[in-house]
Write an enzyme that holds these catalytic residues in place. Sequence first.
Site, short mmCIF file in Angstrom:
data_model
loop_
_atom_site.label_atom_id
_atom_site.label_comp_id
_atom_site.label_asym_id
_atom_site.label_seq_id
_atom_site.Cartn_x
_atom_site.Cartn_y
_atom_site.Cartn_z
N LYS A 33 0.83 -1.21 0.00
CA LYS A 33 0.00 0.00 0.00
C LYS A 33 0.87 1.26 0.00
CE LYS A 33 -2.69 0.97 3.87
NZ LYS A 33 -2.65 2.36 4.24
N ARG A 47 3.03 5.92 -3.48
CA ARG A 47 4.17 6.73 -3.92
C ARG A 47 4.40 6.61 -5.42
NH1 ARG A 47 4.29 5.77 1.34
NH2 ARG A 47 5.59 7.03 2.75
N GLY A 61 -4.79 8.28 5.20
CA GLY A 61 -3.91 9.35 5.67
C GLY A 61 -2.74 9.57 4.74
N ARG A 121 -8.16 13.23 12.12
CA ARG A 121 -6.71 13.01 12.33
C ARG A 121 -5.92 14.32 12.24
NH1 ARG A 121 -5.10 7.66 9.08
NH2 ARG A 121 -3.14 8.03 10.20
N SER A 173 7.45 10.22 11.42
CA SER A 173 6.36 9.96 10.49
C SER A 173 6.84 9.97 9.05
CB SER A 173 5.25 10.99 10.67
OG SER A 173 4.38 10.97 9.55
N GLN A 218 4.90 9.81 6.57
CA GLN A 218 3.97 10.64 5.79
C GLN A 218 4.42 12.09 5.81
OE1 GLN A 218 0.08 9.79 7.37
NE2 GLN A 218 0.06 7.71 6.52
N ASP A 250 2.59 -0.36 12.26
CA ASP A 250 1.31 -0.87 11.75
C ASP A 250 1.05 -2.32 12.17
OD1 ASP A 250 0.79 1.57 10.61
OD2 ASP A 250 1.41 0.99 8.60
N LYS A 308 -4.03 7.01 14.63
CA LYS A 308 -4.16 6.22 13.40
C LYS A 308 -5.63 6.21 12.97
CE LYS A 308 0.18 5.31 12.96
NZ LYS A 308 0.92 5.92 11.85
N ARG A 317 -6.63 -2.44 10.36
CA ARG A 317 -5.59 -3.23 11.04
C ARG A 317 -6.16 -3.91 12.29
NH1 ARG A 317 -1.95 -2.97 7.32
NH2 ARG A 317 -1.37 -0.94 6.52
#
Length: 435
Positions: free
Chosen positions: A22, A27, A103, A131, A174, A176, A322, A348, A394
């Site tokens: 994922k 990306r 996210g 979030r 992070s 992200q 995760d 999350k 998850r």
Amino acid sequence: MSSVVVRPASRVRGRITIPGDKSISHRYALLAALADGTTTITRYAPGADCASTLSCLAALGVTISGPAGAPDAHPDQRVVTVQGRGLGGLRASKAPLDAGNSGTTLRLLSGVLAGHDFDSIVTGDASLRGRPMRRIIDPLSRMGATLRGDDDRPPLAIHGAALHGITYTPPVASAQVKSAVLLAGLHAAGDTVVTEPQLTRDHTERALPVFGVDLFLANGDIRLRGGQRLQATKVRVPGDASSAACWAVAAAALPGSDVTLEDVGLNPTRIGFLSVLKRAGARIDVADGPAVGDEPIGALRIRHGGVTAVEIRAAEVPGTIDELPLLAALATHGGALKVTGASELRHKESDRITALASGLRGLGGHIEEMDDGFEVLGDRPLSGGTADAAGDHRLAMAFAIAALGAGGPSEIRHADVVDVSYPGFFDILTRISEL
Ligand code: S3P
């Protein structure tokens, strides 16, 4: 499907081809959209999150075909082609961009949109709208864009601008945030430098050079010169290590289990769960394959070898973030797990500490919550019962793997949320479970 009943299993056995990753799929799709020419991505991740990235890019004027295969098709059939619009070439979307539950879509896309000279609104589902976004608003504003959201949460209004490079140390570990800054840095004048407090998944750093971008990595700094053009390419996405972890944990948990997982991404920043499984007693064989797109891949064979108590501290958290719910599930099979330094779990897709604790308790588990982690004591087998996935893919998968070791059946409520990252999860669970 909204509830799924999971029955106890004595062991799991089988061979599983793991669907595309994922994080890497997001990306590749984003970089392909910014590249000159047409990129082909094979083994594109099947879940709703990666579909959200494609639909946002389509709304920004990118022509995309595929994915050809259905979400549960064989991974090799999941082919996407993206006609890149070139650096800075996206067009304004008339409607707000909907990142769904993702996210990664919202934060990485915000980095890209910060460098486009138009206004955008990016939003998502109820979970994503809760979030925190200050972590990207700060650096992207420092680079010259304007980003606003009520209470720093989506919907985010982004006013893109001519950006300038910055030197930035994210306040939280992070990937992200790091990636949003690097993607904005592509559009910025001068150099952008990101220094990470703790190494997080490095897929963006590995993907950029695949699209022809020069990056300089030295002493923990990632340096990127703005304005570099990206070249379209052909890429193949390795299997998702986080999806592989479901079956690895199930095999580690149940005596007599033996699973082989094929085509798994073995990027060292993603496979912290393997060290934890080894410490807990699992028998693991790794057969390295040839790298694809600078991402290592290979096959994993996991066999049960006992389940002992383990501890995970802050230094190990970014590499297992995760997988922590799955590792909690492992501990319910007779081990124990104490996790600290993981307050990020509260931000999350759900508050993953509180929702994990309430779900495992619903199955008869013994778990204590801390501000920055949790402790699971597998001192008694689960009874079975009911656990709510709380809108978190998850957690749905972790509860299902925990439930394999229960005395009776377990109902996982809102289990269809697995489609966010792993459609077909429950079919595979049924296929490999033996009574
Ligand atoms: C991701 C980074 C991690 C991870 C998420 C995917 C990514 O989030 O939990 O599932 O693809 O960059 P953070 O960057 O917020 O830690």
